[in-house]
Each structure stands twice: as C-alpha cells, then as structure tokens.
Design an enzyme around this catalytic site. Structure first.
Site, PDB file in Angstrom:
ATOM      1  N   PRO A 149      -7.489  69.263  12.194  1.00 27.22           N
ATOM      2  CG  PRO A 149      -6.867  68.462  10.216  1.00 27.22           C
ATOM      3  CD  PRO A 149      -6.635  68.347  11.672  1.00 27.22           C
ATOM      4  CG  ASN A 150     -10.676  72.040   8.170  1.00 25.50           C
ATOM      5  OD1 ASN A 150     -10.489  72.966   7.887  1.00 25.50           O
ATOM      6  ND2 ASN A 150     -10.084  70.982   7.427  1.00 25.50           N
ATOM      7  NE  ARG A 181     -15.591  70.934   8.886  1.00 23.09           N
ATOM      8  CZ  ARG A 181     -14.932  69.845   8.996  1.00 23.09           C
ATOM      9  NH1 ARG A 181     -14.303  69.421  10.154  1.00 23.09           N
ATOM     10  NH2 ARG A 181     -14.428  69.086   8.030  1.00 23.09           N
ATOM     11  CE1 TYR A 184     -17.364  66.098  10.181  1.00 26.26           C
ATOM     12  CE2 TYR A 184     -17.886  68.065   8.597  1.00 26.26           C
ATOM     13  CZ  TYR A 184     -17.379  66.791   8.751  1.00 26.26           C
ATOM     14  OH  TYR A 184     -16.544  66.065   7.982  1.00 26.26           O
ATOM     15  CG  ASN A 208     -12.541  64.398  15.353  1.00 29.18           C
ATOM     16  OD1 ASN A 208     -11.901  64.196  14.410  1.00 29.18           O
ATOM     17  ND2 ASN A 208     -13.574  64.876  15.348  1.00 29.18           N
ATOM     18  CB  ALA A 253      -8.959  65.544   6.780  1.00 28.80           C
ATOM     19  CG  HIS A 259      -9.639  60.031   6.474  1.00 33.70           C
ATOM     20  ND1 HIS A 259     -10.339  58.680   6.996  1.00 33.70           N
ATOM     21  CD2 HIS A 259     -10.221  61.273   6.602  1.00 33.70           C
ATOM     22  CE1 HIS A 259     -11.538  59.601   7.497  1.00 33.70           C
ATOM     23  NE2 HIS A 259     -11.518  60.930   7.244  1.00 33.70           N
ATOM     24  CG  ASP A 292       4.730  56.338  12.576  1.00 34.60           C
ATOM     25  OD1 ASP A 292       4.050  55.234  12.623  1.00 34.60           O
ATOM     26  OD2 ASP A 292       5.586  56.716  11.846  1.00 34.60           O
ATOM     27  CD  GLU A 318      -9.595  57.773  14.843  1.00 41.21           C
ATOM     28  OE1 GLU A 318      -8.420  57.555  14.833  1.00 41.21           O
ATOM     29  OE2 GLU A 318     -10.432  57.434  13.779  1.00 41.21           O
ATOM     30  CG  HIS A 334     -13.872  60.108  13.300  1.00 40.10           C
ATOM     31  ND1 HIS A 334     -13.229  61.077  12.967  1.00 40.10           N
ATOM     32  CD2 HIS A 334     -13.584  58.767  13.435  1.00 40.10           C
ATOM     33  CE1 HIS A 334     -11.991  60.507  12.532  1.00 40.10           C
ATOM     34  NE2 HIS A 334     -12.001  59.261  13.293  1.00 40.10           N
ATOM     35  CG  LEU A 335     -18.060  65.752  15.675  1.00 41.91           C
ATOM     36  CD1 LEU A 335     -17.509  66.984  15.053  1.00 41.91           C
ATOM     37  CD2 LEU A 335     -18.856  66.151  16.759  1.00 41.91           C
ATOM     38  CB  SER A 336     -19.732  62.502  10.325  1.00 46.44           C
ATOM     39  OG  SER A 336     -18.156  62.281   9.841  1.00 46.44           O
ATOM     40  NE  ARG A 355     -18.960  62.458   5.919  1.00 41.69           N
ATOM     41  CZ  ARG A 355     -18.035  63.555   6.282  1.00 41.69           C
ATOM     42  NH1 ARG A 355     -17.793  63.473   7.242  1.00 41.69           N
ATOM     43  NH2 ARG A 355     -18.104  64.624   5.475  1.00 41.69           N
ATOM     44  NE  ARG A 372     -15.264  62.632   4.297  1.00 42.84           N
ATOM     45  CZ  ARG A 372     -14.712  63.708   4.463  1.00 42.84           C
ATOM     46  NH1 ARG A 372     -13.851  64.178   5.287  1.00 42.84           N
ATOM     47  NH2 ARG A 372     -14.847  64.648   3.545  1.00 42.84           N
TER      48      ARG A 372
HETATM   49  C1  DQA Z   1     -14.294  63.943  11.137  1.00 44.63           C
HETATM   50  C2  DQA Z   1     -14.512  63.131   9.929  1.00 44.63           C
HETATM   51  C3  DQA Z   1     -13.299  63.479   8.767  1.00 44.63           C
HETATM   52  O1  DQA Z   1     -13.605  62.750   7.634  1.00 44.63           O
HETATM   53  C4  DQA Z   1     -13.244  64.803   8.415  1.00 44.63           C
HETATM   54  O2  DQA Z   1     -12.308  65.154   7.574  1.00 44.63           O
HETATM   55  C5  DQA Z   1     -13.392  65.719   9.742  1.00 44.63           C
HETATM   56  C6  DQA Z   1     -14.060  65.538  10.693  1.00 44.63           C
HETATM   57  C7  DQA Z   1     -15.573  63.923  11.983  1.00 44.63           C
HETATM   58  O3  DQA Z   1     -15.464  64.288  13.231  1.00 44.63           O
HETATM   59  O4  DQA Z   1     -16.464  63.426  11.755  1.00 44.63           O
HETATM   60  O5  DQA Z   1     -12.832  67.046   9.648  1.00 44.63           O
HETATM   61  O6  DQA Z   1     -13.119  63.676  11.816  1.00 44.63           O
END
Ligand code: DQA
Length: 147
Positions: free
Chosen positions: A9-10, A17, A22, A73, A76, A79, A86, A97, A99-101, A106, A110
């Site tokens: 998502p997102n 963003r 990001y 990735n 959210a 978390h 599963d 896995e 994550h950009l950040s 943070r 997270r």
């Molecule tokens: C994220 C980190 C997550 O906490 C956040 O909800 C995202 C992006 C990252 O790529 O840093 O949407 O997965």
C-alpha cells in the site's frame, strides 16, 4: 521463472510521498532500474503493486511457489499483517523484505516487522538501491555463490 518484485500500500504514490523518507523517484522509475539490472544479470523480473492485503496474498499464492525469489516491500502491512506473514511463511521461495526508509530509526510502531521474521533478511534505509541489492543477493543465492 522470474523474480517477483512486490510493493504494498501507498508505494504506488512514490514521488508524491515524504521525500525525506522515501526519496523522489516514482515506483515506475525504480522498476525501470530493476528491469535494467535484471537484464544485466540475465534474469526475469515481474512487478506487482497493490493497496489491498488480499490482492497481495492472492498474488503470492499464485506466483510465489514458482518464482525464483521474492522481493517485497509490504508498506504499512509490514507492521501488523499476520495474514500477509502467513502467506509468505507458506512459501519455500527465498524472500527479501525491502524498505526505502530505515524503519528502525522512525516511530516505535514501525520498528517491528511481522513479515521480516519469515524472510531471509531485510534491507532497510538504503532507498531505491535496496531493491537492487535484494535482487543481486537472490540471484547469487540461486547461483549457489553464497553459503
Ligand atoms: C515503508 C515503511 C513503512 O513503515 C511505511 O508504512 C511505508 C513504506 C518503506 O519502504 O520505508 O509505506 O515500507
């Protein structure tokens, strides 16, 4: 057979963003870089993004078992999605896995990843380059170049 590159998502909104977390690249530009690196490595990549938990799970169930590796990735969902965890845990395919950040630098909520616990490992905080590192790792792993 291909490497699945899955974004939750997102992540379709990258570019709009918070750039301090990001970066500025849209998802399409990150995917272009991955496509280029995959061609150099001589492998196929298949991209998928959804804002829906169930769509991510359906995709993993359908394509995960026959993939060479999975880079995910989960946004959210990282978390708190036990359902996504599963689905990942049910696969034998190696998973990284991304994550950009840096999720460990943070907000407290997270810092926990319920999905990384069933992955080979996690790349966090290296921006879009983290996806490339994950791909490189999985390709080397499959070539038995890593112990
Ligand atoms: C994220 C980190 C997550 O906490 C956040 O909800 C995202 C992006 C990252 O790529 O840093 O949407 O997965």
């Amino acid at each position: 057979m291909s490497y699945l590159i899955i974004n939750g998502p997102n992540l379709n909104a990258l570019g709009h963003r918070d750039a301090s977390h990001y970066g500025t690249l849209p998802l399409a530009a990150i995917q272009e870089r991955l496509q280029q690196r995959a061609a150099e490595l001589g492998v196929e990549v298949a991209f998928f993004q959804s804002n829906w938990e169930g769509a991510l799970i359906d995709h993993l169930q359908k394509h995960g078992p026959v993939a060479q590796g999975i880079i995910i990735n989960p946004g959210a969902f990282t978390h708190y999605s036990i359902a996504l965890r599963d689905a990942l845990a049910d696969l034998q395919t190696p998973i990284v896995e991304v994550h950009l950040s840096n999720i460990h630098a943070r907000e407290e909520f997270r810092r926990r990843s319920v999905t990384a616990e069933v992955a080979r490992g996690q790349v966090s905080g290296l921006g879009w380059y983290g996806y490339l590192l994950a791909l490189e790792y999985l390709v080397r792993l499959n070539a038995s170049a890593l112990g």
